[in-house]
Design an enzyme around this catalytic site. Structure first.
Site, PDB file in Angstrom:
ATOM      1  N   VAL A  49      40.975  51.044  39.950  1.00  0.00           N
ATOM      2  CA  VAL A  49      41.634  51.821  41.001  1.00  0.00           C
ATOM      3  C   VAL A  49      42.848  51.048  41.516  1.00  0.00           C
ATOM      4  O   VAL A  49      43.842  51.635  41.923  1.00  0.00           O
ATOM      5  CB  VAL A  49      40.650  52.154  42.151  1.00  0.00           C
ATOM      6  CG1 VAL A  49      40.146  50.906  42.826  1.00  0.00           C
ATOM      7  CG2 VAL A  49      41.299  53.071  43.170  1.00  0.00           C
ATOM      8  N   ARG A  63      41.065  43.185  47.943  1.00  0.00           N
ATOM      9  CA  ARG A  63      41.745  42.298  47.004  1.00  0.00           C
ATOM     10  C   ARG A  63      41.787  40.907  47.609  1.00  0.00           C
ATOM     11  O   ARG A  63      41.968  40.740  48.830  1.00  0.00           O
ATOM     12  CB  ARG A  63      43.178  42.788  46.710  1.00  0.00           C
ATOM     13  CG  ARG A  63      43.266  43.999  45.806  1.00  0.00           C
ATOM     14  CD  ARG A  63      42.868  43.646  44.372  1.00  0.00           C
ATOM     15  NE  ARG A  63      42.913  44.803  43.496  1.00  0.00           N
ATOM     16  CZ  ARG A  63      41.881  45.595  43.241  1.00  0.00           C
ATOM     17  NH1 ARG A  63      40.709  45.346  43.810  1.00  0.00           N
ATOM     18  NH2 ARG A  63      41.993  46.615  42.424  1.00  0.00           N
ATOM     19  N   GLU A 122      40.711  34.620  40.426  1.00  0.00           N
ATOM     20  CA  GLU A 122      39.434  35.081  39.896  1.00  0.00           C
ATOM     21  C   GLU A 122      39.361  34.709  38.425  1.00  0.00           C
ATOM     22  O   GLU A 122      40.259  35.071  37.673  1.00  0.00           O
ATOM     23  CB  GLU A 122      39.287  36.597  40.071  1.00  0.00           C
ATOM     24  CG  GLU A 122      39.161  37.015  41.530  1.00  0.00           C
ATOM     25  CD  GLU A 122      38.940  38.517  41.708  1.00  0.00           C
ATOM     26  OE1 GLU A 122      38.937  39.245  40.682  1.00  0.00           O
ATOM     27  OE2 GLU A 122      38.779  38.953  42.846  1.00  0.00           O
ATOM     28  N   HIS A 150      33.349  39.678  42.007  1.00  0.00           N
ATOM     29  CA  HIS A 150      34.077  40.946  41.888  1.00  0.00           C
ATOM     30  C   HIS A 150      33.247  41.993  41.143  1.00  0.00           C
ATOM     31  O   HIS A 150      33.624  42.487  40.082  1.00  0.00           O
ATOM     32  CB  HIS A 150      35.423  40.737  41.189  1.00  0.00           C
ATOM     33  CG  HIS A 150      36.410  41.832  41.494  1.00  0.00           C
ATOM     34  ND1 HIS A 150      37.769  41.659  41.387  1.00  0.00           N
ATOM     35  CD2 HIS A 150      36.242  43.130  41.887  1.00  0.00           C
ATOM     36  CE1 HIS A 150      38.386  42.776  41.703  1.00  0.00           C
ATOM     37  NE2 HIS A 150      37.469  43.687  42.022  1.00  0.00           N
TER      38      HIS A 150
END
Length: 310
Positions: free
Chosen positions: A66, A227, A256, A275
């Site tokens: 997304v 985020r 990440e 995540h």
């Protein structure tokens, strides 16, 4: 990956990076050469170099996410390339994970599990592993979009007394959760739980910094599932280690994966997940199907199920 491959191989010539690990940059640049379409993940940086490597045939980029901050939107728009993405389908899964992370952080569940494993659990003690409850609390949601609203819906049955939200404008749909529009300063100063669910934009990059944490209650719990770059992690570490705020739960970080020696990982009052906001089997399957259909629509010049407005 297998679902996407099955949908595409009968209609397209497919060059596939067949691994769960991110594709190396050199392989990505070689692989997109002459491509009419690119299907990418959040971990793939699609910038001007990649677009140039693809060449003039490139019609569409479809991302299995997304979020789209990994895409050089300006360059893509300049070339007239269409972009497909996967909003809505991961809303419920992300909202569920956010609530789980909030509860795990506030009620110190990872600490409790560790105490059971290491022998720290002895006799009952009145204040041992006490945390914070949602009943009668004030929750502040930074960004009441699709996911923010879904989070608020799930938190209300826990007995939340007030729900504040901030953003560019007030949202009519906030009435569904008795949400009250508030300035960011008021939200963070009055909330017992602060949940970040805004998009990453130039305005929100580093939004949660020392100034913001300094306005929060010392008993407040901070949760971010949007985020990583929305948060200044050095400032968050200082706020947590100094007792400026009570605890934090993060499903997103910068970078990440987070290095295993990162200072935040040494704090007991910081719960960090890798995540996994959309990580349910059903959600990932729907995302894969939508991503493939977006790509096919872009290749054939038809309407995409979910096209990003550039």
């Amino acid at each position: 990956i297998n679902l996407i491959k099955k949908m595409l191989v009968f209609l397209c010539k497919v060059s596939l990076w067949d691994s769960d690990e991110p594709i190396p940059r050199t392989d990505l640049l070689q692989g997109v050469s002459g491509a009419h379409g690119i299907l990418c993940l959040l971990s793939d940086r699609i910038d001007a170099e990649v677009i140039n490597a693809a060449g003039p045939n490139l019609k569409v980029i479809s991302t299995l996410s997304v979020g789209f901050d990994h895409l050089a939107v300006g360059e893509i728009k300049k070339r007239g390339v269409r972009v497909g993405y996967t909003p809505d389908v991961l809303t419920d899964a992300t909202a569920e994970l956010t609530v789980a992370l909030l509860l795990a952080t506030a009620r110190r569940i990872p600490e409790g599990v560790e105490e059971v494993k290491n022998g720290g659990w002895s006799s009952w003690k009145p204040l041992w592993l006490c945390g914070y409850g949602l009943s009668g609390s004030t929750v502040g949601v930074i960004g009441l979009g699709r996911i923010g609203l879904a989070i608020a819906r799930r938190l209300k049955p826990f007995g939340v007394k007030r729900l504040l939200y901030s953003g560019r404008t007030s949202k009519p749909q906030a009435a569904e959760v008795d949400g009250e529009f508030a300035s960011l300063d008021r939200l963070v100063s009055e909330s017992d739980f602060v949940v970040v669910s805004c998009s990453l934009t130039p305005e929100t990059q580093g939004l949660c910094d020392k100034a913001l944490f300094s306005k929060m209650k010392k008993t407040a719990v901070f949760v971010n599932t949007s985020r990583g770059a929305v948060v200044n992690q050095e400032d968050l570490h200082e706020a947590l280690s100094s007792g400026r705020i009570a605890a934090a739960g993060l499903d997103v970080t910068t970078p990440e994966p987070l290095p295993t020696d990162h200072p935040l990982l040494k704090l007991k009052n910081c719960v960090i997940l890798p995540h996994i906001g959309s990580a349910t089997y059903s959600t990932r399957g729907i995302m894969a199907e939508l991503c493939a259909n977006n790509l096919l629509a872009g290749l054939t010049g038809s309407a995409m199920p979910s096209e990003l407005a550039l």
